[in-house]
Enzyme design. Structure first.
Site, PDB file in Angstrom:
ATOM      1  N   ASP A 130     -37.417  -0.033  64.583  1.00  0.00           N
ATOM      2  CA  ASP A 130     -37.143   1.213  64.245  1.00  0.00           C
ATOM      3  C   ASP A 130     -36.731   1.908  65.656  1.00  0.00           C
ATOM      4  OD1 ASP A 130     -36.891   3.421  62.029  1.00  0.00           O
ATOM      5  OD2 ASP A 130     -37.886   4.423  63.873  1.00  0.00           O
ATOM      6  N   TYR A 132     -33.879  12.126  67.535  1.00  0.00           N
ATOM      7  CA  TYR A 132     -32.452  12.335  66.900  1.00  0.00           C
ATOM      8  C   TYR A 132     -31.353  13.403  67.240  1.00  0.00           C
ATOM      9  CZ  TYR A 132     -35.108   9.236  63.410  1.00  0.00           C
ATOM     10  OH  TYR A 132     -35.467   8.108  62.963  1.00  0.00           O
ATOM     11  N   HIS A 145     -38.395  -1.351  54.904  1.00  0.00           N
ATOM     12  CA  HIS A 145     -37.955  -0.864  56.483  1.00  0.00           C
ATOM     13  C   HIS A 145     -39.382  -1.129  57.314  1.00  0.00           C
ATOM     14  CE1 HIS A 145     -36.115   1.196  59.926  1.00  0.00           C
ATOM     15  NE2 HIS A 145     -37.417   1.844  60.179  1.00  0.00           N
TER      16      HIS A 145
END
Length: 306
Positions: A119, A226, A283
């Site tokens: 990730d 982010y 994921h």
């Protein structure tokens, strides 16, 4: 071990936790294996995780004779949480990794360096390998594409619609509020609701992540990764984007955030590439299918040891 640690390893795992200083920050470091080993496996976690996400892989790597380090990245767990979006610029995240490697090398000279990441940790690891900031012998990536594949696919609806949360995270304060609502219900659900093997995400496991996200300053720091990604874009940052070292990509195919087409064409930038896909796995691949991941990872490392 400090009482401030974000989790307490099982004694049988032989994982221990300590705090180290690197790049002007304090990192909560989980470690396992022979501290005198010349082979370092550095493991980088993602969002909204911790080094806890490597708990199934660390003992396996230690059994191979490796020195295994898994830090909590800046902003996570009991590691430092610098304020402000600029602190989470990719250059600062890369500098953290370089400083951690330097610290490990000072404690015991590194003869073989293996970088393993998932990730957000994998976003950093790809860039670290591309920029050649320190020597890396082998690269292992889990469920994150090469940056060039990401650039291509984000222009297509099939990936853009799955990346909605990245745009949502650009809003001020609201993402943090919703992620922590109901005792961090969204953090717990991110794992449990999408996992193929829900029994691998126990209530105790989810509590580790939820409690860490609720530490002062943590969730804002986590979301700031982010925000910095969107605000600071350097078109020259990738150079030729080539990854020279042998690279293993392990991919859980039932990834709700990342489309499977992100794997297409990766060999153009990674000549020595092995891709292992795990059908039906989420994921959170190394936790959702730890036995399969450990088997693939162990075999590949053994075959590449020379």
């Amino acid at each position: 071990m400090s009482g401030d640690c974000s989790w307490q390893p099982d004694a049988e795992s032989r994982i221990s936790v300590r705090f180290i200083e690197a790049n002007g920050l304090t990192f909560e470091l989980a470690e396992c294996g022979d501290r005198t080993s010349g082979t370092l496996a550095l493991m980088l976690h993602g969002f909204p995780e911790l080094n806890y996400s490597w708990r199934h892989q660390m003992p396996m790597l230690a059994a191979k004779g490796y020195r295994v380090w898994a830090p909590n990245m800046r902003g996570y767990g009991a590691s430092s949480k610098p304020e402000g979006i600029p602190a989470y610029h990719i250059d600062n995240l890369l500098a953290d990794v370089a400083a951690l490697i330097d610290h490990a090398n000072a404690e015991q000279p590194i003869e073989r360096m293996i970088l393993i990441a998932h990730d957000w940790g994998a976003v950093i690891a790809w860039m670290f390998a591309i920029r050649k900031l320190r020597h890396v012998d082998q690269l292992v990536i889990m469920n994150v594409p090469h940056p060039k594949c990401a650039e291509r696919e984000i222009r297509k609806w099939r990936q853009l619609r799955k990346s909605w949360y990245m745009f949502f995270f650009q809003l001020p304060w609201l993402p943090e509020k919703l992620l922590l609502a109901g005792n961090a219900r969204a953090i717990r659900g991110a794992f449990f609701n999408t996992a193929a093997n829900k029994s691998n995400f126990t209530r105790a496991d989810l509590e580790v992540y939820a409690a860490a996200a609720q530490r002062p300053g943590a969730i804002r720091s986590m979301v700031n990764y982010y925000r910095a990604l969107f605000r600071y874009r350097d078109s020259d940052a990738l150079g030729d984007a080539k990854v020279a070292m042998p690279t293993l990509v392990i991919w859980g195919e039932n990834d709700l955030a990342l489309d499977i087409h992100l794997l297409d064409g990766m060999e153009a930038w990674v000549p020595d590439l092995t891709v292992h896909r795990l059908p039906g796995i989420s994921h959170w691949v190394q936790q959702d299918a730890p036995e399969a991941v450990n088997s693939v990872l162990s075999d590949w490392l053994d075959n590449r040891a020379s």
